[in-house]
Design a protein around this motif. Sequence first.
Motif, PDB file in Angstrom:
ATOM      1  N   VAL A 253      43.145  37.276  34.568  1.00 35.55           N
ATOM      2  CA  VAL A 253      43.497  38.150  33.450  1.00 35.55           C
ATOM      3  C   VAL A 253      43.796  37.331  32.210  1.00 35.55           C
ATOM      4  CG1 VAL A 253      45.180  39.845  32.616  1.00 35.55           C
ATOM      5  CG2 VAL A 253      44.340  39.978  34.971  1.00 35.55           C
ATOM      6  N   ALA A 254      44.445  36.197  32.381  1.00 35.42           N
ATOM      7  CA  ALA A 254      44.823  35.352  31.250  1.00 35.42           C
ATOM      8  C   ALA A 254      43.641  34.622  30.627  1.00 35.42           C
ATOM      9  CB  ALA A 254      45.887  34.345  31.685  1.00 35.42           C
ATOM     10  N   THR A 255      42.459  34.667  31.242  1.00 42.07           N
ATOM     11  CA  THR A 255      41.275  34.146  30.562  1.00 42.07           C
ATOM     12  C   THR A 255      40.740  35.153  29.562  1.00 42.07           C
ATOM     13  OG1 THR A 255      39.673  34.991  32.172  1.00 42.07           O
ATOM     14  CG2 THR A 255      40.625  32.813  32.606  1.00 42.07           C
ATOM     15  N   VAL A 256      41.086  36.431  29.736  1.00 45.12           N
ATOM     16  CA  VAL A 256      40.626  37.498  28.842  1.00 45.12           C
ATOM     17  C   VAL A 256      41.658  37.792  27.772  1.00 45.12           C
ATOM     18  CG1 VAL A 256      39.936  39.933  28.715  1.00 45.12           C
ATOM     19  CG2 VAL A 256      39.256  38.526  30.684  1.00 45.12           C
ATOM     20  N   LEU A 257      42.895  37.969  28.184  1.00 49.23           N
ATOM     21  CA  LEU A 257      44.006  38.295  27.294  1.00 49.23           C
ATOM     22  C   LEU A 257      44.906  37.081  27.131  1.00 49.23           C
ATOM     23  CD1 LEU A 257      44.790  41.802  28.825  1.00 49.23           C
ATOM     24  CD2 LEU A 257      43.592  41.344  26.672  1.00 49.23           C
ATOM     25  N   PRO A 258      45.565  36.943  26.006  1.00 49.07           N
ATOM     26  CA  PRO A 258      46.334  35.716  25.756  1.00 49.07           C
ATOM     27  C   PRO A 258      47.653  35.688  26.517  1.00 49.07           C
ATOM     28  CG  PRO A 258      46.582  37.234  23.923  1.00 49.07           C
ATOM     29  CD  PRO A 258      45.569  37.849  24.842  1.00 49.07           C
ATOM     30  N   PHE A 259      48.085  34.486  26.868  1.00 46.64           N
ATOM     31  CA  PHE A 259      49.401  34.284  27.481  1.00 46.64           C
ATOM     32  C   PHE A 259      50.103  33.133  26.781  1.00 46.64           C
ATOM     33  CE2 PHE A 259      52.022  31.694  30.334  1.00 46.64           C
ATOM     34  CZ  PHE A 259      53.040  32.606  30.587  1.00 46.64           C
TER      35      PHE A 259
ATOM     36  N   LEU B 267      43.485  44.869  33.997  1.00 45.63           N
ATOM     37  CA  LEU B 267      42.052  44.965  33.711  1.00 45.63           C
ATOM     38  C   LEU B 267      41.344  45.562  34.922  1.00 45.63           C
ATOM     39  CD1 LEU B 267      41.473  41.459  32.060  1.00 45.63           C
ATOM     40  CD2 LEU B 267      41.769  43.659  30.899  1.00 45.63           C
ATOM     41  N   PRO B 268      40.132  46.083  34.734  1.00 44.61           N
ATOM     42  CA  PRO B 268      39.379  46.640  35.868  1.00 44.61           C
ATOM     43  C   PRO B 268      39.264  45.634  37.013  1.00 44.61           C
ATOM     44  CG  PRO B 268      38.311  47.238  33.812  1.00 44.61           C
ATOM     45  CD  PRO B 268      39.409  46.277  33.451  1.00 44.61           C
ATOM     46  N   ALA B 269      39.418  46.132  38.229  1.00 41.06           N
ATOM     47  CA  ALA B 269      39.449  45.257  39.409  1.00 41.06           C
ATOM     48  C   ALA B 269      38.180  44.429  39.537  1.00 41.06           C
ATOM     49  CB  ALA B 269      39.676  46.097  40.664  1.00 41.06           C
ATOM     50  N   ASP B 270      37.022  45.015  39.223  1.00 41.18           N
ATOM     51  CA  ASP B 270      35.761  44.271  39.338  1.00 41.18           C
ATOM     52  C   ASP B 270      35.722  43.090  38.373  1.00 41.18           C
ATOM     53  OD1 ASP B 270      34.945  46.015  41.292  1.00 41.18           O
ATOM     54  OD2 ASP B 270      33.584  47.156  40.003  1.00 41.18           O
ATOM     55  N   ASP B 271      36.233  43.302  37.159  1.00 45.31           N
ATOM     56  CA  ASP B 271      36.251  42.210  36.179  1.00 45.31           C
ATOM     57  C   ASP B 271      37.186  41.098  36.632  1.00 45.31           C
ATOM     58  OD1 ASP B 271      34.475  43.471  34.437  1.00 45.31           O
ATOM     59  OD2 ASP B 271      36.083  44.535  33.388  1.00 45.31           O
ATOM     60  N   VAL B 272      38.348  41.470  37.140  1.00 45.84           N
ATOM     61  CA  VAL B 272      39.307  40.464  37.599  1.00 45.84           C
ATOM     62  C   VAL B 272      38.736  39.688  38.775  1.00 45.84           C
ATOM     63  CG1 VAL B 272      41.601  40.102  38.582  1.00 45.84           C
ATOM     64  CG2 VAL B 272      41.281  41.779  36.757  1.00 45.84           C
ATOM     65  N   ALA B 273      38.098  40.394  39.704  1.00 47.13           N
ATOM     66  CA  ALA B 273      37.532  39.725  40.877  1.00 47.13           C
ATOM     67  C   ALA B 273      36.418  38.763  40.476  1.00 47.13           C
ATOM     68  CB  ALA B 273      36.996  40.768  41.854  1.00 47.13           C
ATOM     69  N   HIS B 274      35.588  39.189  39.516  1.00 43.92           N
ATOM     70  CA  HIS B 274      34.481  38.323  39.079  1.00 43.92           C
ATOM     71  C   HIS B 274      35.005  37.037  38.455  1.00 43.92           C
ATOM     72  CE1 HIS B 274      30.704  36.977  37.453  1.00 43.92           C
ATOM     73  NE2 HIS B 274      31.151  37.081  36.208  1.00 43.92           N
ATOM     74  N   ILE B 275      35.966  37.170  37.530  1.00 48.17           N
ATOM     75  CA  ILE B 275      36.480  35.971  36.857  1.00 48.17           C
ATOM     76  C   ILE B 275      37.292  35.117  37.824  1.00 48.17           C
ATOM     77  CG2 ILE B 275      37.949  35.143  34.983  1.00 48.17           C
ATOM     78  CD1 ILE B 275      37.117  37.610  33.389  1.00 48.17           C
ATOM     79  N   ALA B 276      38.023  35.756  38.730  1.00 47.95           N
ATOM     80  CA  ALA B 276      38.754  34.981  39.738  1.00 47.95           C
ATOM     81  C   ALA B 276      37.794  34.165  40.591  1.00 47.95           C
ATOM     82  CB  ALA B 276      39.593  35.916  40.611  1.00 47.95           C
ATOM     83  N   GLY B 277      36.646  34.750  40.909  1.00 47.24           N
ATOM     84  CA  GLY B 277      35.642  34.020  41.662  1.00 47.24           C
ATOM     85  C   GLY B 277      35.129  32.807  40.906  1.00 47.24           C
TER      86      GLY B 277
ATOM     87  N   GLU C 149      30.752  29.342  31.175  1.00 43.61           N
ATOM     88  CA  GLU C 149      30.451  30.511  31.987  1.00 43.61           C
ATOM     89  C   GLU C 149      31.681  31.418  32.091  1.00 43.61           C
ATOM     90  OE1 GLU C 149      28.708  31.673  36.460  1.00 43.61           O
ATOM     91  OE2 GLU C 149      28.939  29.567  35.852  1.00 43.61           O
ATOM     92  N   ILE C 150      32.837  30.820  32.270  1.00 43.93           N
ATOM     93  CA  ILE C 150      34.073  31.602  32.359  1.00 43.93           C
ATOM     94  C   ILE C 150      34.359  32.297  31.027  1.00 43.93           C
ATOM     95  CG2 ILE C 150      36.577  31.452  32.668  1.00 43.93           C
ATOM     96  CD1 ILE C 150      36.041  29.076  34.567  1.00 43.93           C
ATOM     97  N   GLU C 151      34.187  31.560  29.939  1.00 43.04           N
ATOM     98  CA  GLU C 151      34.467  32.143  28.618  1.00 43.04           C
ATOM     99  C   GLU C 151      33.488  33.266  28.291  1.00 43.04           C
ATOM    100  OE1 GLU C 151      36.207  33.205  25.275  1.00 43.04           O
ATOM    101  OE2 GLU C 151      37.045  31.814  26.744  1.00 43.04           O
ATOM    102  N   ALA C 152      32.225  33.122  28.700  1.00 45.51           N
ATOM    103  CA  ALA C 152      31.244  34.177  28.461  1.00 45.51           C
ATOM    104  C   ALA C 152      31.625  35.449  29.212  1.00 45.51           C
ATOM    105  CB  ALA C 152      29.855  33.705  28.871  1.00 45.51           C
ATOM    106  N   ALA C 153      32.105  35.293  30.442  1.00 45.22           N
ATOM    107  CA  ALA C 153      32.539  36.458  31.222  1.00 45.22           C
ATOM    108  C   ALA C 153      33.755  37.109  30.577  1.00 45.22           C
ATOM    109  CB  ALA C 153      32.850  36.042  32.650  1.00 45.22           C
ATOM    110  N   ALA C 154      34.682  36.291  30.104  1.00 43.48           N
ATOM    111  CA  ALA C 154      35.874  36.830  29.443  1.00 43.48           C
ATOM    112  C   ALA C 154      35.500  37.559  28.161  1.00 43.48           C
ATOM    113  CB  ALA C 154      36.856  35.694  29.149  1.00 43.48           C
ATOM    114  N   HIS C 155      34.559  37.000  27.410  1.00 40.75           N
ATOM    115  CA  HIS C 155      34.126  37.633  26.156  1.00 40.75           C
ATOM    116  C   HIS C 155      33.543  39.020  26.416  1.00 40.75           C
ATOM    117  CE1 HIS C 155      32.383  37.975  22.128  1.00 40.75           C
ATOM    118  NE2 HIS C 155      31.273  38.378  22.727  1.00 40.75           N
ATOM    119  N   ARG C 156      32.770  39.163  27.461  1.00 37.20           N
ATOM    120  CA  ARG C 156      32.164  40.469  27.766  1.00 37.20           C
ATOM    121  C   ARG C 156      33.245  41.515  28.045  1.00 37.20           C
ATOM    122  NH1 ARG C 156      28.301  37.069  30.350  1.00 37.20           N
ATOM    123  NH2 ARG C 156      29.372  37.252  32.372  1.00 37.20           N
ATOM    124  N   VAL C 157      34.291  41.103  28.732  1.00 40.91           N
ATOM    125  CA  VAL C 157      35.384  42.035  29.013  1.00 40.91           C
ATOM    126  C   VAL C 157      36.112  42.381  27.718  1.00 40.91           C
ATOM    127  CG1 VAL C 157      37.525  42.399  30.286  1.00 40.91           C
ATOM    128  CG2 VAL C 157      35.637  41.149  31.358  1.00 40.91           C
TER     129      VAL C 157
END
Length: 446
Positions: A47-53, A85-95, A105-113
């Motif tokens: 979650v913290a890759t998408v939203l700031p902490f 955040l939606p469970a699918d998004d969290v699971a994808h980025i956690a993976g 790759e991680i930042e691109a996934a976070a940007h899409r969310v």
Amino acid sequence: MTLVNDAAPPAVRSTGRKFRAYTAKHLDELTARAGLSADQRLAIRAVATVLPFRTNSYVVEELIDWSAAPDDPIYRLVFPQEDMLPADDVAHIAGLLRRQAPRQEIEAAAHRVRMRLNPHPAGQLELNVPSFGDGVVPGMQHKYDETVLYFPKQGQTCHAYCTYCFRWAQFVGEPDLKLAGDDALQLRDYLVAHPRVTNVLFTGGDAMIMGEPVLRRYVEPLLELEQIESIRIGTKSLAYWPQKFVTDPDADAMLRLFEQVVNAGKSLAFMAHFSHPRELEPAMVREAVRRIRGTGAVIRTQAPLIRSINDDPKVWETMWRTQTRMGMVPYYMFVERDTGPRDYFAVPLGRAYEIFRDAYRHVSGLARTVRGPSMSATPGKVCVDGVLELAGEKVFALHFIQCRDSDLVGRPFFAKYDPAAVWLDDLKPAFADRFPFEDMAVPDRR
């Protein structure tokens, strides 16, 4: 200067400590203190890759009750939750994090969310950013005729981030999402060219993250303008780092700047963000409030209504009564904005009104300066005045506190009652085919 004296401030554990920030790289060790499993901690990092902490030592050591975490309201106020955040998004980025995927790759996934989270609600970029001279004015918003918001470049962070922050897009490292300006003279010139502007709000981020010399550079040119009646400073610093006004190296200089604003004949409104009564308890906060008020500044308090943090009338009653006793002025209860993890934090409008009413009826008239629940929507600030039966129909009674079309300010209008509605866009007009604001001409300041 009456507020600065030689007496030591009341002793608290944080007196004399330097500011220490905690960021995403500290998340794993901090969330372990809350008793979370490794998988839960990984989800929170996702979650913290998408939203700031960001938090700090004062919040971590003085405000959070770690024995009650992760359910403690202050913990929830600053630490991401895996179901924000939606469970699918969290699971994808956690993976991606688990297999140590490349950073891009991680930042691109976070940007899409992020792009699905409405990063700039209420037309902030499309409708509010004005043109002047050779183009748009960086770091400025001009939504209402009499008020300009300015986002100093040096103020685009906070002492700690709130998990529900509607300005989260300022802090995620994407330049295209950020509002920031650093030309104090351009701000002054814009105001001169728009004489209907009577007040300026410095916001961010948090304007009080800046040191005194930097804030002075933005404030002093405004003191020469007769048209400017008030200067506002939007800040969470009293809750998250009250040392700013007591023990920090430039605390006295900052207070002298506040006093200079007041002596110039301007109203200095310190717009303090308090989300929970615990933020008002430390002695350091009381001393900071005393010193700020000693400059002649007025401290007005505001916060959004947030599920799982302060969605209880007793919490608001306690806050308003305490703030009034401390000499602050309760100002706004906001509805959570339609951005970021709104679905996680939002309280339905009907319930929001009940919470406001139940708290409001238990405070004295001095605390009834507060307004709400208020939605800062695209057409303006809409207040929910009540739920009532009219002509056999259950409706919301509403009015504009502020509006892009000033003719609509203060005029009541009605919406069909919807127990699930959390925002203006969820409502349908009652007794009419359209809401009054649907036909208004929105001024385009470009």
